[in-house]
Motif scaffolding. Structure first.
Motif, PDB file in Angstrom:
ATOM      1  N   ASP A 160       4.342   3.121   9.503  1.00 43.08           N
ATOM      2  CA  ASP A 160       3.517   3.471   8.341  1.00 43.08           C
ATOM      3  C   ASP A 160       4.452   3.804   7.187  1.00 43.08           C
ATOM      4  OD1 ASP A 160       0.768   3.708   9.723  1.00 43.08           O
ATOM      5  OD2 ASP A 160       1.978   5.046  10.943  1.00 43.08           O
ATOM      6  N   SER A 212      -4.347  -4.059  11.349  1.00 41.30           N
ATOM      7  CA  SER A 212      -5.306  -3.149  10.740  1.00 41.30           C
ATOM      8  C   SER A 212      -6.595  -3.109  11.548  1.00 41.30           C
ATOM      9  CB  SER A 212      -5.609  -3.566   9.296  1.00 41.30           C
ATOM     10  OG  SER A 212      -6.291  -2.531   8.621  1.00 41.30           O
ATOM     11  N   THR A 213      -7.247  -1.959  11.511  1.00 39.73           N
ATOM     12  CA  THR A 213      -8.507  -1.749  12.227  1.00 39.73           C
ATOM     13  C   THR A 213      -9.662  -2.170  11.328  1.00 39.73           C
ATOM     14  OG1 THR A 213      -7.400   0.321  12.861  1.00 39.73           O
ATOM     15  CG2 THR A 213      -9.642  -0.045  13.697  1.00 39.73           C
ATOM     16  N   PHE A 250      -4.527   9.637   7.703  1.00 40.54           N
ATOM     17  CA  PHE A 250      -5.191   8.320   7.704  1.00 40.54           C
ATOM     18  C   PHE A 250      -6.646   8.438   7.256  1.00 40.54           C
ATOM     19  CE2 PHE A 250      -1.873   7.594  11.083  1.00 40.54           C
ATOM     20  CZ  PHE A 250      -1.050   6.843  10.261  1.00 40.54           C
ATOM     21  N   LEU A 266       1.531  15.031  15.160  1.00 36.51           N
ATOM     22  CA  LEU A 266       0.886  13.719  15.195  1.00 36.51           C
ATOM     23  C   LEU A 266      -0.579  13.873  14.774  1.00 36.51           C
ATOM     24  CD1 LEU A 266       1.950  10.952  15.786  1.00 36.51           C
ATOM     25  CD2 LEU A 266       1.191  11.185  18.154  1.00 36.51           C
ATOM     26  N   PHE A 279      -2.862  11.957  11.749  1.00 33.70           N
ATOM     27  CA  PHE A 279      -4.154  11.267  11.825  1.00 33.70           C
ATOM     28  C   PHE A 279      -5.150  11.786  10.787  1.00 33.70           C
ATOM     29  CE2 PHE A 279      -2.230   9.942  15.795  1.00 33.70           C
ATOM     30  CZ  PHE A 279      -2.458   8.583  15.701  1.00 33.70           C
ATOM     31  N   GLY A 330      -4.391   4.164  17.353  1.00 31.78           N
ATOM     32  CA  GLY A 330      -5.267   5.319  17.172  1.00 31.78           C
ATOM     33  C   GLY A 330      -4.689   6.530  17.878  1.00 31.78           C
ATOM     34  N   HIS A 364       0.219   0.413  21.768  1.00 33.43           N
ATOM     35  CA  HIS A 364       0.888   1.711  21.665  1.00 33.43           C
ATOM     36  C   HIS A 364       0.847   2.317  23.062  1.00 33.43           C
ATOM     37  CE1 HIS A 364       0.248   1.127  17.409  1.00 33.43           C
ATOM     38  NE2 HIS A 364       0.845   2.247  17.107  1.00 33.43           N
ATOM     39  N   PHE A 415       5.092   7.689   5.890  1.00 32.61           N
ATOM     40  CA  PHE A 415       6.378   8.278   6.277  1.00 32.61           C
ATOM     41  C   PHE A 415       7.477   8.074   5.231  1.00 32.61           C
ATOM     42  CE2 PHE A 415       4.238   7.479  10.469  1.00 32.61           C
ATOM     43  CZ  PHE A 415       4.018   8.816  10.775  1.00 32.61           C
ATOM     44  N   TYR A 447     -14.002  -7.402   6.310  1.00 32.38           N
ATOM     45  CA  TYR A 447     -12.719  -6.682   6.272  1.00 32.38           C
ATOM     46  C   TYR A 447     -11.587  -7.633   6.660  1.00 32.38           C
ATOM     47  CZ  TYR A 447      -9.415  -2.807   7.166  1.00 32.38           C
ATOM     48  OH  TYR A 447      -8.349  -1.951   7.137  1.00 32.38           O
ATOM     49  N   HIS A 506      -8.265   6.321   4.253  1.00 30.63           N
ATOM     50  CA  HIS A 506      -9.468   5.503   4.482  1.00 30.63           C
ATOM     51  C   HIS A 506     -10.559   5.793   3.449  1.00 30.63           C
ATOM     52  CE1 HIS A 506      -8.389   4.570   8.975  1.00 30.63           C
ATOM     53  NE2 HIS A 506      -7.826   3.740   8.128  1.00 30.63           N
ATOM     54  N   ASP A 527      -9.023   0.786  17.487  1.00 34.77           N
ATOM     55  CA  ASP A 527      -8.785   2.230  17.444  1.00 34.77           C
ATOM     56  C   ASP A 527      -9.356   2.811  18.736  1.00 34.77           C
ATOM     57  OD1 ASP A 527      -8.771   4.966  17.062  1.00 34.77           O
ATOM     58  OD2 ASP A 527      -9.304   4.845  14.937  1.00 34.77           O
ATOM     59  N   HIS A 578       1.029  -0.738  10.206  1.00 28.61           N
ATOM     60  CA  HIS A 578      -0.418  -0.519  10.030  1.00 28.61           C
ATOM     61  C   HIS A 578      -0.738  -0.609   8.549  1.00 28.61           C
ATOM     62  CE1 HIS A 578      -0.863   1.094  14.168  1.00 28.61           C
ATOM     63  NE2 HIS A 578       0.333   1.620  13.966  1.00 28.61           N
ATOM     64  N   LEU A 579      -1.686  -1.454   8.204  1.00 22.78           N
ATOM     65  CA  LEU A 579      -1.978  -1.693   6.784  1.00 22.78           C
ATOM     66  C   LEU A 579      -2.186  -0.391   6.001  1.00 22.78           C
ATOM     67  CD1 LEU A 579      -2.568  -3.586   4.419  1.00 22.78           C
ATOM     68  CD2 LEU A 579      -4.940  -3.728   5.215  1.00 22.78           C
ATOM     69  N   ASN A 580      -3.113   0.435   6.444  1.00 18.48           N
ATOM     70  CA  ASN A 580      -3.431   1.624   5.637  1.00 18.48           C
ATOM     71  C   ASN A 580      -2.368   2.720   5.709  1.00 18.48           C
ATOM     72  OD1 ASN A 580      -6.075   1.199   4.223  1.00 18.48           O
ATOM     73  ND2 ASN A 580      -6.632   0.599   6.303  1.00 18.48           N
ATOM     74  N   GLY A 581      -1.475   2.627   6.680  1.00 18.15           N
ATOM     75  CA  GLY A 581      -0.352   3.562   6.722  1.00 18.15           C
ATOM     76  C   GLY A 581       0.806   3.067   5.879  1.00 18.15           C
TER      77      GLY A 581
END
Ligand SMILES: CNc1ncnc2c1ncn2[C@@H]1O[C@H](COP(=O)(O)O)[C@@H](O)[C@H]1O
Ligand SMILES: [Zn+2]
Length: 361
Positions: free
Chosen positions: A294, A106-107, A70, A63, A67, A181, A208, A298, A121, A74, A148, A26-29
């Motif tokens: 991510d 990515s979302t 994230f 978990l 979230f 998500g 997922h 992580f 985006y 963001h 998401d 995931h890009l932002n993770g």
């Protein structure tokens, strides 16, 4: 500094040199500590500290807490120029880690305050991929547009339409769709029409599935599509509350699993590395692809994930090589790309495994 594991010299050289395929990022993770620092300096009013965007060695979060992380990232990544920088940095880091083929997901987000649109985006991520290509980084990058699940059916359908447009106009860069998500929010049933449409239009699906317990019904329903790959699948097995029928469906359809050891341990859906479901699926001979999920959040990288899998489950270097090579079969890009990658692997094999041969002879 940013990584958990202190790898000794020769070990780390092998895992870094090993050519790798990353299919679940995931890009932002995936934003590294260094990039977060750059962003925090540009946005000092947000008062972001290291501990807010990353889960370090030995730390665990629920978990749900992941979230929350994230949401903070963001806030830091909310303008076109941020996305461009983040995507270029992430791609460069994967390349430096020996990843030769990357499917980034990515979302697409709209941000009213900065004028960012979902379309812009996606264009910006594709632009970053193109810029990295122009810089001749040794990595082939493709993009999966993410849904998401918290945003519901209507947004999911809108996202699919956007992904279809880009699949046709991006010269093969957009290859599929991701469903991700917070797994405790919403139900896959509502997203089925959008996912079906995506599949019919030729987008590959990575979903997922069973990332948390008690999703038998949803997983059973979504497996009917069937998806082209599964993210996590942590609770598919009967002994953790899944069922034999779910396992049979995955096996019968040969659906590859994207497995992210550190993500599952730090996010506490798996109690310890040795309990990871990689063991079951790997022993079954089912296609398994080691991934990071991510890497920023992580604090890991793909070399480290391969090393963890090998040390936890006793894989030889030959076995690790085969594992990374078989990931090529699971990519979403067309067959010509697979051929190129197989060729690249073949050309690197003796060089990368040479230490191993010394050990045994
Ligand atoms: C830890 N396990 C996970 N399970 C489910 N979804 C996850 C995830 N990790 C990341 N995401 C998804 O990726 C988004 C961040 O990257 P992008 O803004 O899309 O680039 C998160 O908001 C979530 O939707
Ligand atoms: Zn994921």
């Amino acid at each position: 500094v940013a990584l958990d594991l202190e790898m000794d010299g020769e070990e780390s050289v092998f895992y870094r040199q090993l050519p790798k395929v990353e299919l679940h990022a995931h890009l932002n993770g995936s934003v590294s500590f260094q990039t977060i620092e750059k962003l925090s300096k540009q946005k000092p009013h947000l008062n972001i500290e290291r501990s807010m965007t990353a889960i370090g060695k030995g730390q665990r979060r629920t978990l749900d807490e992941c979230f929350q992380v994230f949401k903070i990232i963001h806030q830091l990544v909310d303008a076109e120029e941020d996305i461009l920088m983040v995507a270029k940095d992430v791609i460069t880091e994967f390349a430096a880690d020996g990843v030769k083929y990357l499917e980034l997901r990515s979302t697409p987000r709209e941000e009213k305050t900065t004028g960012l649109t979902k379309k812009r985006y996606i264009e910006t991520v594709l632009n970053a991929i193109q810029q990295c290509k122009n810089e001749e980084l040794d990595i082939d990058v493709r993009f999966l547009v993410a849904i998401d699940r918290r945003n519901g059916a209507e947004v999911a359908m809108e996202t699919v339409k956007l992904a279809e447009e880009f699949m046709l106009s991006s010269d093969g860069l957009v290859v599929g769709l991701d469903l991700s998500g917070d797994p405790t929010v919403g139900h896959g049933r509502d997203l089925l029409p959008a996912l079906r449409r995506a599949k019919n239009s030729g987008l590959k699906l990575s979903l997922h599935l069973s990332e948390v317990p008690s999703q038998l019904e949803e997983t059973d329903l979504l497996l009917e599509l069937p998806p082209d790959r599964i993210g996590h699948g942590t609770f598919l097995l009967p002994e953790v509350g899944g069922s034999k029928s779910l396992v049979d469906k995955v096996v019968k359809n040969h659906i590859p699993l994207e497995l992210c050891l550190t993500s599952n341990v730090k996010g506490q859906t798996v109690p310890a590395y040795s309990n990871h479901h990689f063991k079951y699926w790997y022993q079954l001979g089912h296609p398994c692809v080691i991934c990071t999920d991510d890497k920023g959040v992580f604090c890991t990288d793909l070399s480290q994930e391969y090393q963890l899998a090998a040390s936890t489950f006793g894989l030889s270097r030959e076995a690790v090589w085969t594992l990374s090579q078989q990931a090529i079969d699971c990519i979403f890009a067309q067959d010509g790309v697979k051929q190129q990658l197989r060729h690249k692997w073949a050309g690197m094999k003796s060089q990368v495994l040479k230490f191993t041969q010394c050990h045994y002879t």
